[in-house]
Design a protein around this motif. Structure first.
Motif, short mmCIF file in Angstrom:
data_model
loop_
_atom_site.label_atom_id
_atom_site.label_comp_id
_atom_site.label_asym_id
_atom_site.label_seq_id
_atom_site.Cartn_x
_atom_site.Cartn_y
_atom_site.Cartn_z
N ALA A 1 27.54 47.87 49.03
CA ALA A 1 27.48 48.25 47.62
C ALA A 1 28.83 48.74 47.10
O ALA A 1 29.28 48.31 46.03
CB ALA A 1 26.38 49.28 47.37
N PRO A 2 29.53 49.64 47.82
CA PRO A 2 30.85 50.08 47.33
C PRO A 2 31.86 48.94 47.20
O PRO A 2 32.64 48.91 46.25
CB PRO A 2 31.30 51.10 48.38
N VAL A 3 31.83 47.99 48.14
CA VAL A 3 32.76 46.86 48.06
C VAL A 3 32.42 45.97 46.88
O VAL A 3 33.31 45.56 46.10
CB VAL A 3 32.76 46.04 49.37
N MET A 4 31.15 45.67 46.68
CA MET A 4 30.77 44.81 45.56
C MET A 4 31.09 45.49 44.23
O MET A 4 31.50 44.83 43.27
CB MET A 4 29.28 44.47 45.63
N GLU A 5 30.93 46.81 44.17
CA GLU A 5 31.31 47.53 42.95
C GLU A 5 32.82 47.46 42.74
O GLU A 5 33.29 47.27 41.61
CB GLU A 5 30.85 48.99 43.03
N ALA A 6 33.59 47.57 43.82
CA ALA A 6 35.05 47.47 43.70
C ALA A 6 35.47 46.09 43.21
O ALA A 6 36.44 45.96 42.44
CB ALA A 6 35.71 47.76 45.05
N LEU A 7 34.74 45.06 43.61
CA LEU A 7 35.07 43.70 43.19
C LEU A 7 34.77 43.44 41.73
O LEU A 7 35.17 42.42 41.17
CB LEU A 7 34.33 42.68 44.07
N ARG A 8 34.04 44.35 41.08
CA ARG A 8 33.79 44.26 39.65
C ARG A 8 34.98 44.80 38.83
O ARG A 8 35.02 44.63 37.62
CB ARG A 8 32.54 45.04 39.26
N GLN A 9 35.92 45.45 39.50
CA GLN A 9 37.02 46.11 38.80
C GLN A 9 38.29 45.26 38.86
O GLN A 9 38.43 44.38 39.71
CB GLN A 9 37.30 47.49 39.42
N ARG A 10 39.21 45.57 37.99
CA ARG A 10 40.50 44.87 37.99
C ARG A 10 41.30 45.25 39.23
O ARG A 10 41.32 46.40 39.66
CB ARG A 10 41.27 45.28 36.73
N ALA A 11 41.96 44.28 39.83
CA ALA A 11 42.75 44.52 41.03
C ALA A 11 44.07 45.20 40.69
O ALA A 11 44.67 44.93 39.65
CB ALA A 11 43.04 43.20 41.75
N PRO A 12 44.55 46.09 41.55
CA PRO A 12 45.88 46.66 41.34
C PRO A 12 46.96 45.58 41.44
O PRO A 12 46.74 44.51 42.04
CB PRO A 12 46.02 47.67 42.49
N VAL A 13 48.12 45.87 40.89
CA VAL A 13 49.29 44.98 41.03
C VAL A 13 50.19 45.60 42.10
O VAL A 13 50.60 46.76 41.99
CB VAL A 13 50.06 44.85 39.71
N PHE A 14 50.49 44.80 43.12
CA PHE A 14 51.34 45.27 44.21
C PHE A 14 52.60 44.43 44.30
O PHE A 14 52.60 43.23 44.03
CB PHE A 14 50.61 45.17 45.55
N LEU A 15 53.67 45.07 44.73
CA LEU A 15 54.92 44.40 45.04
C LEU A 15 55.21 44.56 46.53
O LEU A 15 54.89 45.59 47.12
CB LEU A 15 56.07 45.01 44.24
#
Length: 390
Positions: A136-150
């Motif tokens: 459940a926590p992972v699926m909820e995280a996948l509903r959110q915008r991803a961070p931008v990484f360099l």
């Protein structure tokens, strides 16, 4: 553009996607036909579209329809936004709410667990088995915008030096625990690709978990290394920054590597691109990295269309491709060398199950290490297995 006009544009683009267009072409086509839209408008509309795609199942239920209009209404409802003020039909705003829409939005609604998590029904058993208590926590995280990484090119500068230079360009960043070469962009991400640090090859856009995966590879100066499923070459460039290697890149679709030459030139890296027929002739390799085609379930925040496009038949086909790549490339690894199998998948059937099947057929190969990353670690979901023979 007004906020309401942006909603109308997002509705139009989402309907194009629902009719069969891929998201990026749909966004690009709208932008070409809408020269009046500024960069801020395009960015805002893109966010609306990708939020709707990440949350397509729940927003369709909240909005009353799996259409562009329904998805946008669902997103506004979830956010608690006053809808009537935006759906006026004036100055390019969406048409006013119908009586049916108004009744649906006013009625209490309790979403089914999988609908609320935006999880396809057929995949839920596999994801729950693979993720356990993290499902459940992972699926909820996948509903959110991803961070931008360099990724900082540490062959040319330190992380601290690059962070200072980025700050001078107006780009705010912070280090992340997941990878020692990664910086998370916290401000002005749109400036990156026009900035001096990017042009000079000091940074590349790359997910932090992808960077952590490369850091886990047993690389040493002088090794001969093959990135067999190189794609755009992000992991090839990351490996080149880690050690002085004889580095080869291959992809079954060479067009995916079309930007690798210029990117390697910016980074000061030497990477030889190989056609499929050339791969065996350059063997043996001290390390072969297989970032195999997969469901992409670990990166659904970035490519949310894939969550809804995946089918049981396609997943079965992918597992066959993954096993076939393992079989084809294992003979290319030198004695005492490493076969590194990687996916950006959260599904055990693409990860540990493929390694178990390979080892059952080839008991001379030993599993040295396994690493799993999920969005709860901060980046995308990845899997890595390191194998050696003998």
């Amino acid at each position: 553009m007004t906020p309401a006009a942006r909603l109308s544009a997002a509705i139009e683009i989402l309907d194009r996607i629902r009719d069969g267009s891929a998201a990026e072409p749909a966004l690009s086509g709208w932008a070409r036909a809408s020269r009046f839209a500024g960069s801020g408008d395009r960015a805002a509309i893109r966010d609306l579209v990708f939020t709707a795609l990440r949350c397509r199942r729940s927003h369709a239920a909240l909005g009353g329809a799996d259409s562009g209009r329904g998805l946008i209404l669902g997103g506004l409802r979830e956010a608690g936004t006053e809808i009537d003020a935006l759906f006026t039909g004036e100055r390019h705003a969406p048409a006013p709410l119908s009586e049916a829409e108004r009744a649906h939005l006013a009625a209490p609604i309790e979403l089914d667990r999988l609908v609320a998590l935006d999880c396809p029904d057929w995949l839920a058993p596999q994801l729950e088995a693979s993720l356990g208590a993290d499902f459940a926590p992972v699926m909820e995280a996948l509903r959110q915008r991803a961070p931008v990484f360099l990724r900082v090119n540490t062959a040319r500068a330190t992380v601290a030096e690059v962070q200072e230079r980025l700050a001078a360009e107006g780009i705010a960043t912070r280090p992340v625990a997941l990878s020692k070469t990664a910086l998370e962009v916290t401000g002005n991400a749109r400036k990156i690709q026009n900035g001096a640090c990017y042009r000079e090859g000091l940074v590349e856009l790359q997910d932090a978990a992808s960077q952590a995966l490369v850091e886990a590879l047993p690389l040493a100066p002088g090794q001969k290394v093959l990135d067999y499923c190189a794609g755009g070459g992000g992991k090839s460039l990351a490996m080149a920054a880690r050690a002085a290697l004889t580095l080869y890149a291959h992809d079954a679709a060479p067009r995916r590597m079309r930007d690798l030459g210029p990117r390697a030139g910016r980074a000061g890296a030497e990477i030889v691109q190989l056609a499929t027929a050339e791969v065996p002739g350059r063997a043996p390799y001290d390390l072969v990295l297989l970032d195999v085609p997969c469901s992409g379930s670990g990166s659904w925040r970035r490519a949310p269309e894939a969550k809804w496009a995946l089918t049981p038949e396609r997943l079965e086909e992918l597992t066959r491709i993954q096993s076939d790549i393992l079989e084809k490339t294992a003979p290319c690894v030198a004695g005492g060398g490493t076969l590194a199998y990687a996916t950006c998948s959260l599904l055990a059937v693409e990860n540990g199950a493929r390694i178990a099947a390979f080892r059952a057929a080839h008991p001379e190969w030993h599993l040295v290490e396994e690493r799993r990353f999920t969005p709860l670690d901060g980046g995308d979901g990845f899997y890595l297995a390191l194998l050696t023979r003998g």
